[in-house]
Design a protein around this motif. Sequence first.
Motif, PDB file in Angstrom:
ATOM      1  N   ARG A 289       0.838  -1.218   0.000  1.00  0.00           N
ATOM      2  CA  ARG A 289       0.000   0.000   0.000  1.00  0.00           C
ATOM      3  C   ARG A 289       0.863   1.254   0.000  1.00  0.00           C
ATOM      4  O   ARG A 289       0.542   2.240  -0.662  1.00  0.00           O
ATOM      5  CB  ARG A 289      -0.900   0.005   1.227  1.00  0.00           C
ATOM      6  CG  ARG A 289      -2.106  -0.893   1.060  1.00  0.00           C
ATOM      7  CD  ARG A 289      -2.927  -0.878   2.316  1.00  0.00           C
ATOM      8  NE  ARG A 289      -4.127  -1.680   2.155  1.00  0.00           N
ATOM      9  CZ  ARG A 289      -4.907  -2.055   3.138  1.00  0.00           C
ATOM     10  NH1 ARG A 289      -4.621  -1.706   4.388  1.00  0.00           N
ATOM     11  NH2 ARG A 289      -5.981  -2.772   2.908  1.00  0.00           N
TER      12      ARG A 289
ATOM     13  N   VAL B 239       2.441   1.663  -3.417  1.00  0.00           N
ATOM     14  CA  VAL B 239       1.470   2.150  -4.397  1.00  0.00           C
ATOM     15  C   VAL B 239       1.187   3.638  -4.169  1.00  0.00           C
ATOM     16  O   VAL B 239       1.123   4.423  -5.117  1.00  0.00           O
ATOM     17  CB  VAL B 239       0.158   1.328  -4.325  1.00  0.00           C
ATOM     18  CG1 VAL B 239      -0.938   1.973  -5.158  1.00  0.00           C
ATOM     19  CG2 VAL B 239       0.402  -0.103  -4.789  1.00  0.00           C
ATOM     20  N   ALA B 240       1.059   4.029  -2.906  1.00  0.00           N
ATOM     21  CA  ALA B 240       0.844   5.452  -2.590  1.00  0.00           C
ATOM     22  C   ALA B 240       2.024   6.277  -3.090  1.00  0.00           C
ATOM     23  O   ALA B 240       1.845   7.360  -3.665  1.00  0.00           O
ATOM     24  CB  ALA B 240       0.661   5.642  -1.082  1.00  0.00           C
TER      25      ALA B 240
ATOM     26  N   ALA C 191       4.120   5.476  -5.575  1.00  0.00           N
ATOM     27  CA  ALA C 191       4.116   5.487  -7.041  1.00  0.00           C
ATOM     28  C   ALA C 191       3.065   6.455  -7.574  1.00  0.00           C
ATOM     29  O   ALA C 191       3.317   7.188  -8.534  1.00  0.00           O
ATOM     30  CB  ALA C 191       3.860   4.082  -7.579  1.00  0.00           C
ATOM     31  N   ALA C 192       1.894   6.467  -6.935  1.00  0.00           N
ATOM     32  CA  ALA C 192       0.826   7.368  -7.380  1.00  0.00           C
ATOM     33  C   ALA C 192       1.278   8.825  -7.240  1.00  0.00           C
ATOM     34  O   ALA C 192       1.044   9.652  -8.117  1.00  0.00           O
ATOM     35  CB  ALA C 192      -0.450   7.125  -6.578  1.00  0.00           C
TER      36      ALA C 192
ATOM     37  N   ALA D 102       3.899   9.831  -9.768  1.00  0.00           N
ATOM     38  CA  ALA D 102       3.369  10.069 -11.119  1.00  0.00           C
ATOM     39  C   ALA D 102       3.183  11.563 -11.401  1.00  0.00           C
ATOM     40  O   ALA D 102       3.112  11.969 -12.552  1.00  0.00           O
ATOM     41  CB  ALA D 102       2.049   9.335 -11.315  1.00  0.00           C
TER      42      ALA D 102
ATOM     43  N   LEU E 157      -0.218  -4.584  -7.204  1.00  0.00           N
ATOM     44  CA  LEU E 157      -1.173  -3.475  -7.366  1.00  0.00           C
ATOM     45  C   LEU E 157      -2.602  -3.996  -7.465  1.00  0.00           C
ATOM     46  O   LEU E 157      -3.513  -3.502  -6.801  1.00  0.00           O
ATOM     47  CB  LEU E 157      -0.809  -2.686  -8.634  1.00  0.00           C
ATOM     48  CG  LEU E 157      -1.710  -1.501  -8.982  1.00  0.00           C
ATOM     49  CD1 LEU E 157      -1.428  -0.331  -8.052  1.00  0.00           C
ATOM     50  CD2 LEU E 157      -1.507  -1.056 -10.427  1.00  0.00           C
TER      51      LEU E 157
ATOM     52  N   SER F 286      -5.623  -3.494  -4.472  1.00  0.00           N
ATOM     53  CA  SER F 286      -6.627  -2.493  -4.850  1.00  0.00           C
ATOM     54  C   SER F 286      -7.968  -3.093  -5.255  1.00  0.00           C
ATOM     55  O   SER F 286      -8.868  -2.365  -5.671  1.00  0.00           O
ATOM     56  CB  SER F 286      -6.088  -1.625  -6.001  1.00  0.00           C
ATOM     57  OG  SER F 286      -5.936  -2.397  -7.176  1.00  0.00           O
TER      58      SER F 286
ATOM     59  N   ARG G 277      -2.199   7.821 -15.152  1.00  0.00           N
ATOM     60  CA  ARG G 277      -2.082   8.544 -13.872  1.00  0.00           C
ATOM     61  C   ARG G 277      -3.383   8.457 -13.079  1.00  0.00           C
ATOM     62  O   ARG G 277      -3.371   8.306 -11.861  1.00  0.00           O
ATOM     63  CB  ARG G 277      -1.744  10.002 -14.112  1.00  0.00           C
ATOM     64  CG  ARG G 277      -0.288  10.202 -14.412  1.00  0.00           C
ATOM     65  CD  ARG G 277      -0.019  11.664 -14.668  1.00  0.00           C
ATOM     66  NE  ARG G 277       1.390  11.883 -14.890  1.00  0.00           N
ATOM     67  CZ  ARG G 277       1.895  12.994 -15.391  1.00  0.00           C
ATOM     68  NH1 ARG G 277       1.099  13.996 -15.715  1.00  0.00           N
ATOM     69  NH2 ARG G 277       3.189  13.120 -15.561  1.00  0.00           N
TER      70      ARG G 277
ATOM     71  N   VAL H 234      -3.794   4.906 -11.763  1.00  0.00           N
ATOM     72  CA  VAL H 234      -2.909   4.681 -10.616  1.00  0.00           C
ATOM     73  C   VAL H 234      -3.461   5.379  -9.371  1.00  0.00           C
ATOM     74  O   VAL H 234      -3.466   4.805  -8.272  1.00  0.00           O
ATOM     75  CB  VAL H 234      -1.465   5.155 -10.932  1.00  0.00           C
ATOM     76  CG1 VAL H 234      -0.597   5.150  -9.681  1.00  0.00           C
ATOM     77  CG2 VAL H 234      -0.836   4.276 -12.010  1.00  0.00           C
ATOM     78  N   ALA H 235      -3.944   6.606  -9.549  1.00  0.00           N
ATOM     79  CA  ALA H 235      -4.539   7.337  -8.416  1.00  0.00           C
ATOM     80  C   ALA H 235      -5.743   6.571  -7.871  1.00  0.00           C
ATOM     81  O   ALA H 235      -5.929   6.449  -6.650  1.00  0.00           O
ATOM     82  CB  ALA H 235      -4.956   8.746  -8.851  1.00  0.00           C
TER      83      ALA H 235
ATOM     84  N   ALA I   7      -6.295   3.274  -8.132  1.00  0.00           N
ATOM     85  CA  ALA I   7      -5.827   2.044  -7.485  1.00  0.00           C
ATOM     86  C   ALA I   7      -5.258   2.346  -6.102  1.00  0.00           C
ATOM     87  O   ALA I   7      -5.507   1.607  -5.142  1.00  0.00           O
ATOM     88  CB  ALA I   7      -4.782   1.355  -8.359  1.00  0.00           C
ATOM     89  N   ALA I   8      -4.498   3.443  -5.999  1.00  0.00           N
ATOM     90  CA  ALA I   8      -3.905   3.801  -4.704  1.00  0.00           C
ATOM     91  C   ALA I   8      -5.007   4.075  -3.686  1.00  0.00           C
ATOM     92  O   ALA I   8      -4.933   3.653  -2.529  1.00  0.00           O
ATOM     93  CB  ALA I   8      -3.001   5.022  -4.859  1.00  0.00           C
TER      94      ALA I   8
ATOM     95  N   LEU J 141       2.567   1.392 -14.544  1.00  0.00           N
ATOM     96  CA  LEU J 141       2.872   1.984 -13.232  1.00  0.00           C
ATOM     97  C   LEU J 141       4.330   2.446 -13.176  1.00  0.00           C
ATOM     98  O   LEU J 141       4.626   3.570 -12.759  1.00  0.00           O
ATOM     99  CB  LEU J 141       2.614   0.942 -12.136  1.00  0.00           C
ATOM    100  CG  LEU J 141       2.900   1.374 -10.699  1.00  0.00           C
ATOM    101  CD1 LEU J 141       1.817   2.316 -10.202  1.00  0.00           C
ATOM    102  CD2 LEU J 141       2.993   0.164  -9.760  1.00  0.00           C
TER     103      LEU J 141
END
Lengths: 195, 195
Positions: free
Chosen positions: A104, A107-108, A110-111, A114, A167, A171, B104, B107-108, B110-111, B167
Amino acid sequence: MAQVSTPRPTKDVITEALLDITAERGLDQVSVRQVAAAAGVAIGTVQHYFPTKDAMLTAAFTEVVLRIRERVAATVLGPDVRRNLAAVLRELLPLDDHRTAEVRIQVAFAARAATSPALAEMQGVILRDVTDAIATAFTLAGHGTTTAERASVQAQVALATVDGLALHAVSSGDWLDAEAQTAALDHLLDALVRR
Amino acid sequence: MAQVSTPRPTKDVITEALLDITAERGLDQVSVRQVAAAAGVAIGTVQHYFPTKDAMLTAAFTEVVLRIRERVAATVLGPDVRRNLAAVLRELLPLDDHRTAEVRIQVAFAARAATSPALAEMQGVILRDVTDAIATAFTLAGHGTTTAERASVQAQVALATVDGLALHAVSSGDWLDAEAQTAALDHLLDALVRR
């Protein structure tokens, strides 16, 4: 007699609180106030160590990367390269609660990366390092028949697959359970290595 | 003579503004105020259509999924199943600015879904649909030698790989360019299909 122990550095205590809150509630729910309360320190202390949200997230992510590296280093590696690859890549999958919390945070990060060039640069450095390490394993698994370029592409595919599985797993509720994740990883390695 | 045209529904105009802002600045920078300003409507109007941040993000994500479906449906498909698979999976990679903005948002989403059960359920439904569609293609590509279970695992691997590549690409600056992404996808399909 009371045990004498060295107190943990304040920064470590704050980082730990930050990891817990980010993993449970998600990045945009993380506030300096919450982290301070969870760590049992003043708000100003948190702000001293982590002046921005990006600084907080970077600290959490750095800690996660460090933990994964330690687990990978502790993996008992034998002569079977295919098995070693599987063991290392499994460390990147959210197969238990502990790893789910780590994913988690990844992923946070990576987001956020971006849309943040500074975080993206850090992510790029880590991805390059990990890919190079995995490429070395693919080179060994190829028994002299794999070029460096081919091993690098194989490593990019393998890392993308485990990060993609991670991911999807974190999610989507229970769409992709631990068994399905390891089955997918095994299928991938069968396809990439046995040729 | 002035052209008479049907005005776009307000919700669509707001969704468009929302997509632009989320893609450019990231989810946690999105505010009702900014969306209202970009769409040229009152703050109350945005709040009427999207009362929460999750509602905003869900609308943006739904729109992205719809656009991807339209592009996939428009892909000219020939008798070569391997080529069709590659064409469809390429539509999921951020190979141009437009797709980068879409990724983007994915990904947002999914996060956020990683810590929101409602969003996770939605993500699970979409992942299941897409995986089933890709599994059908793998079944065809197997020319009668692939079981449904095997095709499903192949589809999970393929979707995880393209989403993992996407990602990595959007979160790491220029670490994984368009050429590297398509090379990785081709390598994966060679490994999965030609056996």
